[in-house]
Design an enzyme around this catalytic site. Structure first.
Site, PDB file in Angstrom:
ATOM      1  N   GLY A  46      53.031  42.768  39.727  1.00  0.00           N
ATOM      2  CA  GLY A  46      52.170  42.813  38.550  1.00  0.00           C
ATOM      3  C   GLY A  46      51.217  43.988  38.637  1.00  0.00           C
ATOM      4  CD  GLN A  51      45.824  46.224  40.031  1.00  0.00           C
ATOM      5  OE1 GLN A  51      46.596  45.671  39.265  1.00  0.00           O
ATOM      6  NE2 GLN A  51      46.028  46.271  41.346  1.00  0.00           N
ATOM      7  CB  CYS A  92      45.583  43.266  45.525  1.00  0.00           C
ATOM      8  SG  CYS A  92      44.979  44.096  44.043  1.00  0.00           S
ATOM      9  CG  LEU A  93      50.315  47.063  43.812  1.00  0.00           C
ATOM     10  CD1 LEU A  93      50.907  47.486  42.474  1.00  0.00           C
ATOM     11  CD2 LEU A  93      51.200  47.520  44.960  1.00  0.00           C
ATOM     12  CG  HIS A 134      46.450  38.977  41.562  1.00  0.00           C
ATOM     13  ND1 HIS A 134      46.220  38.953  42.926  1.00  0.00           N
ATOM     14  CD2 HIS A 134      46.432  40.300  41.221  1.00  0.00           C
ATOM     15  CE1 HIS A 134      46.056  40.191  43.378  1.00  0.00           C
ATOM     16  NE2 HIS A 134      46.176  41.023  42.364  1.00  0.00           N
ATOM     17  CD  GLU A 135      48.405  41.475  38.089  1.00  0.00           C
ATOM     18  OE1 GLU A 135      47.481  42.314  38.013  1.00  0.00           O
ATOM     19  OE2 GLU A 135      49.159  41.421  39.069  1.00  0.00           O
ATOM     20  CG  HIS A 138      43.230  43.024  38.936  1.00  0.00           C
ATOM     21  ND1 HIS A 138      42.457  43.659  39.889  1.00  0.00           N
ATOM     22  CD2 HIS A 138      44.408  42.742  39.551  1.00  0.00           C
ATOM     23  CE1 HIS A 138      43.148  43.747  41.030  1.00  0.00           C
ATOM     24  NE2 HIS A 138      44.329  43.192  40.857  1.00  0.00           N
TER      25      HIS A 138
HETATM   26  O1  GNR Z   1      52.406  43.034  44.084  1.00  0.00           O
HETATM   27  C1  GNR Z   1      51.636  42.088  44.110  1.00  0.00           C
HETATM   28  N1  GNR Z   1      51.988  40.979  44.784  1.00  0.00           N
HETATM   29  C2  GNR Z   1      51.310  39.783  44.706  1.00  0.00           C
HETATM   30  C3  GNR Z   1      51.634  38.792  45.623  1.00  0.00           C
HETATM   31  C4  GNR Z   1      51.016  37.578  45.580  1.00  0.00           C
HETATM   32  C5  GNR Z   1      50.057  37.335  44.628  1.00  0.00           C
HETATM   33  C6  GNR Z   1      49.704  38.314  43.717  1.00  0.00           C
HETATM   34  C7  GNR Z   1      50.336  39.525  43.752  1.00  0.00           C
HETATM   35  S1  GNR Z   1      49.926  40.731  42.579  1.00  0.00           S
HETATM   36  C8  GNR Z   1      50.322  42.193  43.440  1.00  0.00           C
HETATM   37  C9  GNR Z   1      50.239  43.388  42.533  1.00  0.00           C
HETATM   38  C10 GNR Z   1      48.809  43.583  42.091  1.00  0.00           C
HETATM   39  O2  GNR Z   1      47.933  44.012  42.789  1.00  0.00           O
HETATM   40  N2  GNR Z   1      48.513  43.207  40.882  1.00  0.00           N
HETATM   41  O3  GNR Z   1      47.245  43.275  40.451  1.00  0.00           O
HETATM   42 NI    NI Z   2      46.004  43.115  42.205  1.00  0.00          NI
END
Ligand code: GNR
Ligand code: NI
Length: 179
Positions: A46, A51, A92-93, A134-135, A138
């Site tokens: 995601g 980001q 998270c990236l 999670h997104e 953000h």
């Molecule tokens: O790539 C991602 N993997 C992930 C793994 C477990 C829970 C959430 C994520 S999101 C993350 C990509 C990202 O940072 N999205 O904001």
């Molecule tokens: Ni993230």
């Protein structure tokens, strides 16, 4: 299409609150396409516009095993969430190489606009549900490390700052101008 640079924690811009998209126009469609390209190139499941330093409510995700089911959520709204919670390992990236457990709703229902500007509802469970939450965090300036203890968060912050200093030094030594 182009790859977009991803902000790294603890960049203060990760804490900005995204504004609703006023119209799903050519600019937004280009942003969506660039975000999808960036997410796939980074092997992420995601990516939120925050980001890539765009503070508008846009999310892309793909939690399929085959990485061929892109989903686009513009102006997402949480309309239901299960009482049941799950504890999954998250990454998270924007916080590379850090993984830790975060509590999330097991299932969520979200309404949003698609890339075509049409409204739809998404009922998500499993990794997709976790990823949507999670997104959406953000988009309100929240990074998953904020669910961890202050001690863990400080350690992560220090580690990230050290890593970015090392990367800058390495780039400088190769004659690349620091950003
Ligand atoms: O790539 C991602 N993997 C992930 C793994 C477990 C829970 C959430 C994520 S999101 C993350 C990509 C990202 O940072 N999205 O904001
Ligand atoms: Ni993230």
């Amino acid at each position: 299409m182009s790859l977009l640079p991803i902000l790294r924690y603890p960049d203060p811009r990760l804490h900005r609150v995204a504004l609703p998209v006023a119209a799903v126009d050519e600019r937004i469609r280009r942003l969506v396409d660039d975000m999808l390209e960036t997410m796939y190139a980074s092997d992420g499941v995601g990516l939120a516009a925050t980001q890539v330093d765009v503070h508008e409510r846009v999310i892309v995700l793909d939690t399929s095993d085959t990485r061929d089911r892109p989903r686009v959520l513009i102006n997402p709204q949480m309309i239901a969430s299960s009482d049941e919670m799950v504890l999954g390992d998250e990454g998270c990236l924007s916080v590379p190489q850090i993984y830790d457990k975060v509590p999330r709703h097991a299932r969520v229902t979200v309404s949003a606009l698609g890339r075509d500007g049409n409204p739809f509802e998404l009922e998500a469970e499993g990794l997709e549900s976790i990823c949507v939450q999670h997104e959406m965090d953000h988009l309100v300036g929240k990074v998953f490390v904020e669910y961890l203890s202050p001690l863990k968060r400080e350690r992560i912050k220090t580690k990230m700052l050290k890593k970015s200093r090392e990367e800058q030094q390495e780039q400088a030594s190769r004659g690349v101008r620091a950003l």
